[in-house]
Design a protein around this motif. Structure first.
Motif, PDB file in Angstrom:
ATOM      1  N   GLN A   1       0.833  -1.202   0.000  1.00  0.00           N
ATOM      2  CA  GLN A   1       0.000   0.000   0.000  1.00  0.00           C
ATOM      3  C   GLN A   1       0.873   1.259   0.000  1.00  0.00           C
ATOM      4  O   GLN A   1       0.588   2.231  -0.716  1.00  0.00           O
ATOM      5  CB  GLN A   1      -0.916  -0.022   1.219  1.00  0.00           C
ATOM      6  CG  GLN A   1      -1.866   1.165   1.289  1.00  0.00           C
ATOM      7  CD  GLN A   1      -2.777   1.097   2.497  1.00  0.00           C
ATOM      8  OE1 GLN A   1      -2.729   0.113   3.233  1.00  0.00           O
ATOM      9  NE2 GLN A   1      -3.569   2.113   2.697  1.00  0.00           N
ATOM     10  N   LYS A   2       1.927   1.252   0.806  1.00  0.00           N
ATOM     11  CA  LYS A   2       2.829   2.400   0.813  1.00  0.00           C
ATOM     12  C   LYS A   2       3.486   2.586  -0.555  1.00  0.00           C
ATOM     13  O   LYS A   2       3.642   3.712  -1.043  1.00  0.00           O
ATOM     14  CB  LYS A   2       3.891   2.211   1.889  1.00  0.00           C
ATOM     15  CG  LYS A   2       3.350   2.302   3.309  1.00  0.00           C
ATOM     16  CD  LYS A   2       4.462   2.114   4.330  1.00  0.00           C
ATOM     17  CE  LYS A   2       3.921   2.211   5.755  1.00  0.00           C
ATOM     18  NZ  LYS A   2       4.983   2.007   6.772  1.00  0.00           N
ATOM     19  N   ILE A   3       3.879   1.460  -1.164  1.00  0.00           N
ATOM     20  CA  ILE A   3       4.501   1.553  -2.494  1.00  0.00           C
ATOM     21  C   ILE A   3       3.509   2.128  -3.501  1.00  0.00           C
ATOM     22  O   ILE A   3       3.846   2.973  -4.342  1.00  0.00           O
ATOM     23  CB  ILE A   3       4.998   0.162  -2.936  1.00  0.00           C
ATOM     24  CG1 ILE A   3       6.151  -0.298  -2.032  1.00  0.00           C
ATOM     25  CG2 ILE A   3       5.446   0.191  -4.392  1.00  0.00           C
ATOM     26  CD1 ILE A   3       6.586  -1.734  -2.270  1.00  0.00           C
ATOM     27  N   GLU A   4       2.234   1.679  -3.412  1.00  0.00           N
ATOM     28  CA  GLU A   4       1.210   2.192  -4.324  1.00  0.00           C
ATOM     29  C   GLU A   4       0.969   3.684  -4.094  1.00  0.00           C
ATOM     30  O   GLU A   4       0.819   4.463  -5.050  1.00  0.00           O
ATOM     31  CB  GLU A   4      -0.087   1.404  -4.118  1.00  0.00           C
ATOM     32  CG  GLU A   4      -1.234   1.822  -5.026  1.00  0.00           C
ATOM     33  CD  GLU A   4      -0.961   1.530  -6.484  1.00  0.00           C
ATOM     34  OE1 GLU A   4      -1.620   2.144  -7.344  1.00  0.00           O
ATOM     35  OE2 GLU A   4      -0.076   0.689  -6.759  1.00  0.00           O
ATOM     36  N   GLU A   5       0.925   4.099  -2.824  1.00  0.00           N
ATOM     37  CA  GLU A   5       0.744   5.527  -2.533  1.00  0.00           C
ATOM     38  C   GLU A   5       1.919   6.341  -3.066  1.00  0.00           C
ATOM     39  O   GLU A   5       1.727   7.428  -3.628  1.00  0.00           O
ATOM     40  CB  GLU A   5       0.596   5.724  -1.024  1.00  0.00           C
ATOM     41  CG  GLU A   5      -0.707   5.168  -0.456  1.00  0.00           C
ATOM     42  CD  GLU A   5      -0.777   5.329   1.046  1.00  0.00           C
ATOM     43  OE1 GLU A   5       0.238   5.796   1.633  1.00  0.00           O
ATOM     44  OE2 GLU A   5      -1.827   4.995   1.635  1.00  0.00           O
ATOM     45  N   GLU A   6       3.121   5.821  -2.893  1.00  0.00           N
ATOM     46  CA  GLU A   6       4.292   6.529  -3.407  1.00  0.00           C
ATOM     47  C   GLU A   6       4.243   6.622  -4.934  1.00  0.00           C
ATOM     48  O   GLU A   6       4.573   7.661  -5.525  1.00  0.00           O
ATOM     49  CB  GLU A   6       5.558   5.797  -2.960  1.00  0.00           C
ATOM     50  CG  GLU A   6       6.847   6.513  -3.337  1.00  0.00           C
ATOM     51  CD  GLU A   6       7.006   7.839  -2.613  1.00  0.00           C
ATOM     52  OE1 GLU A   6       7.710   8.716  -3.152  1.00  0.00           O
ATOM     53  OE2 GLU A   6       6.412   7.998  -1.525  1.00  0.00           O
ATOM     54  N   ARG A   7       3.798   5.521  -5.559  1.00  0.00           N
ATOM     55  CA  ARG A   7       3.683   5.546  -7.019  1.00  0.00           C
ATOM     56  C   ARG A   7       2.649   6.570  -7.474  1.00  0.00           C
ATOM     57  O   ARG A   7       2.855   7.314  -8.437  1.00  0.00           O
ATOM     58  CB  ARG A   7       3.303   4.159  -7.525  1.00  0.00           C
ATOM     59  CG  ARG A   7       3.287   4.028  -9.048  1.00  0.00           C
ATOM     60  CD  ARG A   7       2.720   2.680  -9.466  1.00  0.00           C
ATOM     61  NE  ARG A   7       1.320   2.577  -9.111  1.00  0.00           N
ATOM     62  CZ  ARG A   7       0.323   3.115  -9.806  1.00  0.00           C
ATOM     63  NH1 ARG A   7       0.589   3.808 -10.913  1.00  0.00           N
ATOM     64  NH2 ARG A   7      -0.919   2.983  -9.421  1.00  0.00           N
ATOM     65  N   ARG A   8       1.525   6.618  -6.766  1.00  0.00           N
ATOM     66  CA  ARG A   8       0.486   7.587  -7.131  1.00  0.00           C
ATOM     67  C   ARG A   8       0.968   9.022  -6.941  1.00  0.00           C
ATOM     68  O   ARG A   8       0.682   9.903  -7.760  1.00  0.00           O
ATOM     69  CB  ARG A   8      -0.765   7.342  -6.293  1.00  0.00           C
ATOM     70  CG  ARG A   8      -1.499   6.050  -6.652  1.00  0.00           C
ATOM     71  CD  ARG A   8      -2.762   5.898  -5.833  1.00  0.00           C
ATOM     72  NE  ARG A   8      -3.485   4.684  -6.200  1.00  0.00           N
ATOM     73  CZ  ARG A   8      -4.620   4.285  -5.631  1.00  0.00           C
ATOM     74  NH1 ARG A   8      -5.159   5.020  -4.659  1.00  0.00           N
ATOM     75  NH2 ARG A   8      -5.214   3.185  -6.023  1.00  0.00           N
ATOM     76  N   ARG A   9       1.687   9.256  -5.838  1.00  0.00           N
ATOM     77  CA  ARG A   9       2.240  10.601  -5.641  1.00  0.00           C
ATOM     78  C   ARG A   9       3.223  10.958  -6.751  1.00  0.00           C
ATOM     79  O   ARG A   9       3.237  12.089  -7.253  1.00  0.00           O
ATOM     80  CB  ARG A   9       2.915  10.684  -4.268  1.00  0.00           C
ATOM     81  CG  ARG A   9       1.957  10.816  -3.103  1.00  0.00           C
ATOM     82  CD  ARG A   9       2.687  11.251  -1.843  1.00  0.00           C
ATOM     83  NE  ARG A   9       3.613  10.222  -1.387  1.00  0.00           N
ATOM     84  CZ  ARG A   9       3.293   9.254  -0.533  1.00  0.00           C
ATOM     85  NH1 ARG A   9       2.059   9.186  -0.053  1.00  0.00           N
ATOM     86  NH2 ARG A   9       4.184   8.366  -0.162  1.00  0.00           N
ATOM     87  N   THR A  10       4.026   9.971  -7.149  1.00  0.00           N
ATOM     88  CA  THR A  10       4.978  10.231  -8.238  1.00  0.00           C
ATOM     89  C   THR A  10       4.248  10.533  -9.543  1.00  0.00           C
ATOM     90  O   THR A  10       4.607  11.461 -10.281  1.00  0.00           O
ATOM     91  CB  THR A  10       5.890   9.008  -8.416  1.00  0.00           C
ATOM     92  OG1 THR A  10       6.539   8.710  -7.176  1.00  0.00           O
ATOM     93  CG2 THR A  10       6.942   9.287  -9.474  1.00  0.00           C
ATOM     94  N   VAL A  11       3.191   9.744  -9.815  1.00  0.00           N
ATOM     95  CA  VAL A  11       2.412   9.981 -11.038  1.00  0.00           C
ATOM     96  C   VAL A  11       1.734  11.346 -10.995  1.00  0.00           C
ATOM     97  O   VAL A  11       1.695  12.081 -11.992  1.00  0.00           O
ATOM     98  CB  VAL A  11       1.376   8.852 -11.224  1.00  0.00           C
ATOM     99  CG1 VAL A  11       0.416   9.183 -12.358  1.00  0.00           C
ATOM    100  CG2 VAL A  11       2.077   7.534 -11.508  1.00  0.00           C
TER     101      VAL A  11
END
Length: 338
Positions: A160-170
């Motif tokens: 979940q943290k990785i997904e949130e980080e990916r979304r923030r990056t996107v």
């Protein structure tokens, strides 16, 4: 300075910030939803584990009770299968009292009974050991299951943290791309505006310096001859043409005045004729009225004379005819069928 103002006016930074804030709020809501879902999953898993433990505990207690009952109330020597050739042999010998040394006495019964008790004790110890081992293995399995659940939860949180980080990056990349694209569009519009202004100035200069705005009348003459004109370059009439047009207009004015004078003379004559006709009609109408009045007077006199004569005749008849018939005179007729 103008370029900077133009570019800044074309970028809606507030709208972009609003979109970023909305995206962050949406991601935060999704993260909270995932956390709540994970917490519910952990709570449900714990409840399921507790239920499994309670069920296993109840099963172990039931199994232990069954084993205790079998050890205390179902010994091996009381089973039918103890002696296959004579299952009721021991049960039939329980109440027999035999003297030592007699035929049929078992001299090694005490040793055999002791061995049986030792064997039963060994079986009980073995069963207890197996039960302890099974319980220990069950606890290890439960601990391993709990550890696996914790590892899965940690892995889910990490994902979940990785997904949130990916979304923030996107989101950051999208924001940067939008800003870059907006700047490029602003620069492109600025260049187009500059090019359009330059084209307009060039067009105005060409119009001012071209033959279209000059007042030369020769440029309106067509290359095919004098009678023909160029509509796109026509600059008006010549002096001779203007004089000819003025003379024609003056002739038209004189002709129109003459026609108007003739029309006025004709209308005046018509008015005089109408007045004379009206006067003659009025005189004739008055004469006819006098004639009608005289005729009515003569007719009235004649009617008066006729009325007086009729009155005199009526008086005479009343004097001559005194016997006036009544109803009895008329009733004597038609009294019979003959």
């Amino acid at each position: 300075m103008f370029v900077t103002l133009f570019c800044s006016s074309q970028i809606d930074k507030e709208a972009i910030d609003s979109q970023v804030n909305e995206r962050k709020k949406k991601e935060q809501a999704e993260a909270e939803s995932l956390k709540a879902y994970a917490a519910d999953a952990v709570r449900n898993d714990k409840a399921a584990c507790l239920l499994d433990q309670c069920q296993l505990k109840d099963e172990r207690l039931l199994q232990g009770g069954i084993e205790d009952f079998r050890l205390n109330f179902q010994p091996r020597w009381s089973r039918r299968e103890y002696d296959l050739s004579n299952p009721d042999k021991i049960r039939g010998q329980e109440g027999i009292q035999m003297l030592p040394g007699l035929v049929g006495e078992d001299p090694d019964s005490q040793g055999r009974l002791k061995k049986q008790q030792e064997q039963l004790r060994e079986w009980s110890v073995q069963q207890q050991h197996e039960l302890t081992t099974a319980r220990h293995q069950q606890r290890q399995e439960e601990q391993q299951h709990d550890q696996d659940r914790v590892d899965l939860d940690n892995k889910a949180l990490q994902l979940q943290k990785i997904e949130e980080e990916r979304r923030r990056t996107v989101a950051l990349a999208t924001k940067n791309f939008n800003l870059t694209k907006a700047a490029e569009n602003a620069e492109k519009r600025w260049k187009e505006w500059q090019q359009q202004e330059e084209d307009n100035r060039t067009d105005i200069l060409n119009q001012l310096q071209g033959e279209l705005l000059r007042e030369s009348q020769e440029q309106g003459i067509s290359v095919l001859g004098l009678p023909r004109l160029r509509p796109d370059s026509y600059k008006g009439l010549t002096d001779e043409q203007l004089r000819h047009i003025i003379n024609c207009q003056q002739q038209q004015i004189d002709e129109k005045r003459r026609i108007q004078a003739e029309q006025q003379q004709e209308e005046l004559q018509q008015d005089r004729f109408r007045v004379a006709s009206a006067r003659t009609a009025l005189l004739m109408e008055r004469q006819q009225a006098r004639i009608n009045k005289q005729v009515r007077r003569t007719q009235d006199n004649t009617n008066a004379q006729l009325a007086e004569a009729h009155h005199e005749q009526k008086k005479y008849l009343e004097k001559v005819y005194t016997n006036i018939p009544d109803d009895s005179y008329f009733s004597q007729f038609n009294t019979s069928s003959r």
